[in-house]
Design a protein around this motif. Structure first.
Motif, PDB file in Angstrom:
ATOM      1  N   ASN A  51       6.261  19.850  11.607  1.00 19.53           N
ATOM      2  CA  ASN A  51       5.252  19.967  11.556  1.00 19.53           C
ATOM      3  C   ASN A  51       4.510  19.810  10.145  1.00 19.53           C
ATOM      4  N   ASN A  52       5.407  19.284   9.841  1.00 17.07           N
ATOM      5  CA  ASN A  52       4.930  18.288   8.292  1.00 17.07           C
ATOM      6  C   ASN A  52       5.192  17.089   8.526  1.00 17.07           C
ATOM      7  N   SER A  53       5.157  16.460   9.325  1.00 13.01           N
ATOM      8  CA  SER A  53       5.504  15.180   9.632  1.00 13.01           C
ATOM      9  C   SER A  53       4.371  14.222   9.353  1.00 13.01           C
ATOM     10  N   GLY A  54       3.387  14.977   9.688  1.00  6.97           N
ATOM     11  CA  GLY A  54       1.920  13.954   8.865  1.00  6.97           C
ATOM     12  C   GLY A  54       2.138  13.780   7.610  1.00  6.97           C
ATOM     13  N   LEU A  55       2.820  14.650   6.708  1.00  4.00           N
ATOM     14  CA  LEU A  55       2.750  14.864   5.269  1.00  4.00           C
ATOM     15  C   LEU A  55       3.545  13.977   5.067  1.00  4.00           C
ATOM     16  N   LEU A  56       4.690  13.933   5.783  1.00  2.00           N
ATOM     17  CA  LEU A  56       5.924  13.223   4.973  1.00  2.00           C
ATOM     18  C   LEU A  56       5.356  11.505   5.626  1.00  2.00           C
ATOM     19  N   ILE A  57       3.983  11.402   6.231  1.00  2.00           N
ATOM     20  CA  ILE A  57       4.273  10.005   6.575  1.00  2.00           C
ATOM     21  C   ILE A  57       2.955   9.233   5.076  1.00  2.00           C
ATOM     22  N   TYR A  58       2.191  10.557   5.400  1.00  2.00           N
ATOM     23  CA  TYR A  58       0.832  10.646   3.725  1.00  2.00           C
ATOM     24  C   TYR A  58       1.684  10.201   3.091  1.00  2.00           C
ATOM     25  N   MET A  59       2.700  11.425   2.993  1.00  2.00           N
ATOM     26  CA  MET A  59       3.401  10.994   0.737  1.00  2.00           C
ATOM     27  C   MET A  59       3.631   9.549   0.980  1.00  2.00           C
ATOM     28  N   ARG A  60       4.394   8.686   1.574  1.00  3.37           N
ATOM     29  CA  ARG A  60       5.434   7.848   1.761  1.00  3.37           C
ATOM     30  C   ARG A  60       4.034   6.390   1.431  1.00  3.37           C
ATOM     31  N   LEU A  61       2.730   6.807   2.240  1.00  2.20           N
ATOM     32  CA  LEU A  61       2.172   6.047   2.162  1.00  2.20           C
ATOM     33  C   LEU A  61       1.310   5.766   0.919  1.00  2.20           C
ATOM     34  N   ILE A  62       0.802   7.531   0.200  1.00  2.56           N
ATOM     35  CA  ILE A  62       0.350   7.492  -1.594  1.00  2.56           C
ATOM     36  C   ILE A  62       1.342   6.507  -2.441  1.00  2.56           C
ATOM     37  N   PHE A  63       3.131   6.828  -1.873  1.00  2.56           N
ATOM     38  CA  PHE A  63       3.805   6.616  -2.759  1.00  2.56           C
ATOM     39  C   PHE A  63       3.752   4.821  -3.005  1.00  2.56           C
ATOM     40  N   CYS A  64       3.333   4.442  -1.577  1.00  8.65           N
ATOM     41  CA  CYS A  64       3.624   2.882  -1.399  1.00  8.65           C
ATOM     42  C   CYS A  64       2.267   2.751  -2.076  1.00  8.65           C
ATOM     43  N   LEU A  65       1.512   3.049  -1.839  1.00  2.45           N
ATOM     44  CA  LEU A  65      -0.004   2.099  -2.929  1.00  2.45           C
ATOM     45  C   LEU A  65       0.386   2.607  -4.574  1.00  2.45           C
ATOM     46  N   ARG A  66       0.731   3.305  -4.645  1.00  3.07           N
ATOM     47  CA  ARG A  66       0.766   4.110  -6.027  1.00  3.07           C
ATOM     48  C   ARG A  66       1.755   2.280  -6.548  1.00  3.07           C
ATOM     49  N   ILE A  67       2.766   1.782  -6.290  1.00  9.33           N
ATOM     50  CA  ILE A  67       3.812   1.233  -6.860  1.00  9.33           C
ATOM     51  C   ILE A  67       2.890  -0.047  -6.336  1.00  9.33           C
ATOM     52  N   ARG A  68       2.157  -0.609  -5.048  1.00  8.71           N
ATOM     53  CA  ARG A  68       1.444  -1.653  -5.440  1.00  8.71           C
ATOM     54  C   ARG A  68       0.505  -1.572  -6.618  1.00  8.71           C
ATOM     55  N   LEU A  69      -0.369  -0.735  -7.184  1.00 11.26           N
ATOM     56  CA  LEU A  69      -1.468  -0.429  -8.149  1.00 11.26           C
ATOM     57  C   LEU A  69      -0.855  -0.497  -9.408  1.00 11.26           C
ATOM     58  N   LEU A  70       0.419  -0.017  -9.727  1.00 11.11           N
ATOM     59  CA  LEU A  70       1.645  -0.186 -10.869  1.00 11.11           C
ATOM     60  C   LEU A  70       2.025  -2.077 -10.850  1.00 11.11           C
ATOM     61  N   GLU A  71       2.280  -2.469  -9.886  1.00  8.50           N
ATOM     62  CA  GLU A  71       2.405  -4.208  -9.367  1.00  8.50           C
ATOM     63  C   GLU A  71       1.295  -4.951 -10.273  1.00  8.50           C
ATOM     64  N   THR A  72       0.250  -4.236 -10.073  1.00  9.06           N
ATOM     65  CA  THR A  72      -1.197  -5.486 -10.420  1.00  9.06           C
ATOM     66  C   THR A  72      -1.427  -4.962 -12.026  1.00  9.06           C
ATOM     67  N   PHE A  73      -0.888  -3.776 -12.330  1.00 12.59           N
ATOM     68  CA  PHE A  73      -1.675  -3.808 -13.531  1.00 12.59           C
ATOM     69  C   PHE A  73      -0.170  -4.216 -14.841  1.00 12.59           C
ATOM     70  N   ILE A  74       0.642  -3.963 -14.251  1.00 11.36           N
ATOM     71  CA  ILE A  74       1.850  -4.555 -15.429  1.00 11.36           C
ATOM     72  C   ILE A  74       2.166  -5.798 -15.340  1.00 11.36           C
ATOM     73  N   PRO A  75       1.627  -6.669 -16.477  1.00 13.76           N
ATOM     74  CA  PRO A  75       1.532  -8.402 -16.417  1.00 13.76           C
ATOM     75  C   PRO A  75       2.501  -8.766 -16.862  1.00 13.76           C
ATOM     76  N   GLN A  76       2.877  -9.136 -15.438  1.00 22.36           N
ATOM     77  CA  GLN A  76       3.836 -10.364 -15.559  1.00 22.36           C
ATOM     78  C   GLN A  76       4.376 -11.171 -15.856  1.00 22.36           C
ATOM     79  N   LYS A  77       5.871 -11.478 -16.339  1.00 22.37           N
ATOM     80  CA  LYS A  77       6.016 -12.434 -17.768  1.00 22.37           C
ATOM     81  C   LYS A  77       5.788 -13.938 -16.770  1.00 22.37           C
ATOM     82  N   VAL A  78       5.515 -14.634 -18.318  1.00 22.95           N
ATOM     83  CA  VAL A  78       4.947 -16.612 -17.177  1.00 22.95           C
ATOM     84  C   VAL A  78       6.416 -16.820 -17.818  1.00 22.95           C
ATOM     85  N   SER A  79       7.453 -17.234 -16.680  1.00 25.16           N
ATOM     86  CA  SER A  79       7.856 -18.513 -17.373  1.00 25.16           C
ATOM     87  C   SER A  79       8.073 -19.743 -17.561  1.00 25.16           C
TER      88      SER A  79
END
Length: 79
Positions: A51-79
């Motif tokens: 019954n919760n398979s749609g919920l699991l897919i939704y939660m995974r999508l939100i998790f991936c989007l949060r990681i991408r948002l955090l990657e864009t706001f964290i400054p990258q080290k320039v070498s």
């Protein structure tokens, strides 16, 4: 004793004959001692994941989007 042995042999032969006749009629082998689970009765296995398979897919999508948002706001080290 002989009467009991004859009776058990008769029952055994009858079961074997019925089983062979059933196999000839049906498409293939079917289990005779298969467990029938009642949908309403409580069993310890958790089937809520179906019954919760749609919920699991939704939660995974939100998790991936949060990681991408955090990657864009964290400054990258320039070498």
């Amino acid at each position: 004793m002989k009467k009991r042995e004859k009776l058990s042999a008769y029952i055994k032969a009858n079961r074997r004959g019925c089983r062979e006749a059933e196999l000839e009629v049906s498409a293939g082998w079917t289990a005779k001692t298969k467990v029938h689970r009642n949908k309403k009765k409580y069993d310890r296995k958790d089937r809520s994941w179906r019954n919760n398979s749609g919920l699991l897919i939704y939660m995974r999508l939100i998790f991936c989007l949060r990681i991408r948002l955090l990657e864009t706001f964290i400054p990258q080290k320039v070498s």
